[in-house]
Design a protein around this motif. Structure first.
Motif, short mmCIF file in Angstrom:
data_model
loop_
_atom_site.label_atom_id
_atom_site.label_comp_id
_atom_site.label_asym_id
_atom_site.label_seq_id
_atom_site.Cartn_x
_atom_site.Cartn_y
_atom_site.Cartn_z
N HIS A 1 13.74 -20.01 -0.93
CA HIS A 1 13.03 -18.83 -1.39
C HIS A 1 13.71 -18.26 -2.63
CE1 HIS A 1 10.65 -18.28 2.43
NE2 HIS A 1 11.54 -19.18 2.76
N VAL A 2 12.92 -17.96 -3.64
CA VAL A 2 13.42 -17.41 -4.89
C VAL A 2 13.04 -15.93 -4.96
CG1 VAL A 2 13.32 -17.55 -7.40
CG2 VAL A 2 13.24 -19.65 -6.04
N HIS A 3 14.06 -15.09 -5.10
CA HIS A 3 13.87 -13.64 -5.20
C HIS A 3 14.16 -13.19 -6.62
CE1 HIS A 3 14.15 -13.15 -0.69
NE2 HIS A 3 14.80 -14.30 -0.86
N PHE A 4 13.24 -12.45 -7.22
CA PHE A 4 13.47 -11.89 -8.55
C PHE A 4 13.73 -10.39 -8.42
CE2 PHE A 4 10.89 -15.66 -9.65
CZ PHE A 4 11.78 -16.26 -10.51
N HIS A 5 14.79 -9.92 -9.05
CA HIS A 5 15.13 -8.52 -9.01
C HIS A 5 14.25 -7.74 -9.99
CE1 HIS A 5 18.44 -9.67 -6.55
NE2 HIS A 5 19.05 -10.33 -7.51
N VAL A 6 13.65 -6.66 -9.50
CA VAL A 6 12.80 -5.82 -10.33
C VAL A 6 13.17 -4.36 -10.10
CG1 VAL A 6 10.89 -7.47 -10.33
CG2 VAL A 6 10.98 -5.69 -8.57
N LYS A 7 12.79 -3.51 -11.02
CA LYS A 7 13.11 -2.09 -10.90
C LYS A 7 12.13 -1.37 -9.98
CE LYS A 7 15.25 -1.80 -15.48
NZ LYS A 7 15.18 -1.19 -16.84
N ASP A 8 10.90 -1.83 -9.93
CA ASP A 8 9.86 -1.11 -9.19
C ASP A 8 8.96 -2.12 -8.48
OD1 ASP A 8 7.73 0.44 -8.30
OD2 ASP A 8 7.68 1.70 -10.09
N ALA A 9 9.24 -2.37 -7.21
CA ALA A 9 8.47 -3.36 -6.45
C ALA A 9 7.02 -2.92 -6.29
CB ALA A 9 9.10 -3.58 -5.08
N GLU A 10 6.79 -1.61 -6.20
CA GLU A 10 5.42 -1.11 -6.06
C GLU A 10 4.60 -1.45 -7.30
OE1 GLU A 10 3.06 3.09 -6.43
OE2 GLU A 10 5.21 3.13 -5.97
N ALA A 11 5.16 -1.21 -8.48
CA ALA A 11 4.44 -1.50 -9.72
C ALA A 11 4.20 -3.00 -9.88
CB ALA A 11 5.22 -0.95 -10.92
N VAL A 12 5.19 -3.80 -9.51
CA VAL A 12 5.04 -5.25 -9.60
C VAL A 12 3.95 -5.73 -8.65
CG1 VAL A 12 6.20 -7.44 -9.07
CG2 VAL A 12 7.37 -5.71 -10.43
N SER A 13 3.91 -5.19 -7.44
CA SER A 13 2.89 -5.58 -6.47
C SER A 13 1.50 -5.22 -6.97
CB SER A 13 3.16 -4.90 -5.13
OG SER A 13 4.42 -5.27 -4.61
N ALA A 14 1.35 -4.03 -7.51
CA ALA A 14 0.04 -3.62 -8.03
C ALA A 14 -0.37 -4.50 -9.20
CB ALA A 14 0.11 -2.15 -8.47
N ALA A 15 0.58 -4.84 -10.07
CA ALA A 15 0.26 -5.71 -11.20
C ALA A 15 -0.15 -7.10 -10.74
CB ALA A 15 1.46 -5.80 -12.15
N ALA A 16 0.50 -7.60 -9.67
CA ALA A 16 0.15 -8.92 -9.14
C ALA A 16 -1.28 -8.95 -8.62
CB ALA A 16 1.13 -9.32 -8.04
N LEU A 17 -1.67 -7.90 -7.90
CA LEU A 17 -3.04 -7.82 -7.40
C LEU A 17 -4.03 -7.77 -8.55
CD1 LEU A 17 -2.67 -5.27 -4.47
CD2 LEU A 17 -3.11 -7.71 -4.28
N ALA A 18 -3.72 -6.97 -9.57
CA ALA A 18 -4.63 -6.83 -10.70
C ALA A 18 -4.77 -8.14 -11.48
CB ALA A 18 -4.13 -5.72 -11.63
N ALA A 19 -3.72 -8.97 -11.45
CA ALA A 19 -3.73 -10.23 -12.20
C ALA A 19 -4.26 -11.40 -11.38
CB ALA A 19 -2.31 -10.54 -12.69
#
Length: 297
Positions: A209-227
């Protein structure tokens, strides 16, 4: 300096040296990861179609059109640095595992794509690498293996990569129900049990499993859904209360972004609620969403 602009250095032998995505549609993949993780891309020394992903100008991963070219599954794969790809490939085969592709010349080095005895995919790399410290505390990614038997897997990888050898950079230790791999005092990978080799559900199969560190998991999750991706929540591999946002790109590539604890319990509850909402939206819009966390039990 190799073609594709970047500083190349000799890697620490036996250590993870990069993570790479075998993509099917390279332009669409670049668009997705640019929108979700804010990455930019530049050419790689590996040749046509291979790209280096950058975050804030620093290398974080490689992306190549291998899924279509070599009929591979779209998957994020860790690569480990080795002194001799052919010798390492022979050790992999001798221990009952599989070398699916290679070793073959790729850019300024040699690579092979393999799977361990439980089916978890990984790669080996002989040659210099970009300065990108996979797994270390300030690195853009860290690695965790969910496997059927952590001791059997630890022995396999230690023998293949020489983790127990005194002249190698990595060594292993058993701590709190897991095997950790360290390089220069940093934990660069961890091995956990619980994988079921023949499970129809991919979230419990043995896999790196590859984990990427991000500042805002909520924003990343929303962007993933939108994309066009899918999002779900996965438990921590160590059964800690913090969860990961588990993201599936449109071609099926799976990765996670750790949900960082904010200061104060109210902030933590709020962020968890926001991520839960993202996952509920994902369930409504994409009925085939599946979670892929290391310790989803």
């Amino acid at each position: 300096m190799a073609n594709g602009a970047g500083h190349y250095v000799p890697p620490a032998l036996g250590a993870p040296c990069r993570v790479s995505l075998a993509a099917r549609d390279l332009p669409a993949t670049e668009d997705f990861y640019a929108a979700v993780l804010g990455w930019s891309f530049r050419p790689s020394s590996f040749g046509d179609g291979f790209r280096i992903a950058l975050c804030d100008g620093k290398p974080v991963a490689g992306i190549g059109p291998l899924a279509g070219r070599w009929q591979m599954t779209v998957v994020w794969t860790p690569y480990f640095a080795v002194p001799h790809a052919d010798e390492t490939a022979a050790r992999i085969r001798e221990r009952g595992a599989t070398v699916a592709i290679g070793p073959l010349a790729l850019g300024h080095g040699r690579a092979a794509h393999a799977a361990d005895r439980d089916g978890a995919a990984f790669g080996i790399w002989e040659g210099q690498t970009l300065v990108c410290s996979v797994g270390q505390e300030d690195a853009p990614a860290h690695l965790e293996l969910r496997t059927r038997d952590i001791f059997d897997s630890a022995v396999f990888y230690a023998e293949v990569f020489g983790w127990a050898a005194g002249h190698r950079a990595c060594y292993v230790a058993y701590e709190e129900g897991r095997v950790v791999v360290r390089q220069d005092g940093h934990t660069v990978a961890a091995l956990h049990g619980g994988g079921i080799e023949a499970a129809p559900d991919p979230k419990v199969r043995p896999r790196w499993h590859v984990h990427f560190h991000v500042k805002d998991a909520e924003a990343v999750s929303a962007a993933a859904l939108a994309a066009g991706g899918a999002v779900s929540l996965g438990a921590s591999a160590s059964d800690a209360p913090a969860a990961h946002a588990v993201i599936r790109d449109p071609d099926g590539g799976l990765f996670t972004v750790p949900r960082h604890r904010a200061s104060g319990s109210g902030a933590r509850r709020g962020q968890r609620h926001d991520l839960d909402m993202c996952c509920q939206l994902a369930d409504r819009s994409a009925p085939h969403v599946f979670a892929f966390g290391i310790a989803m039990r």
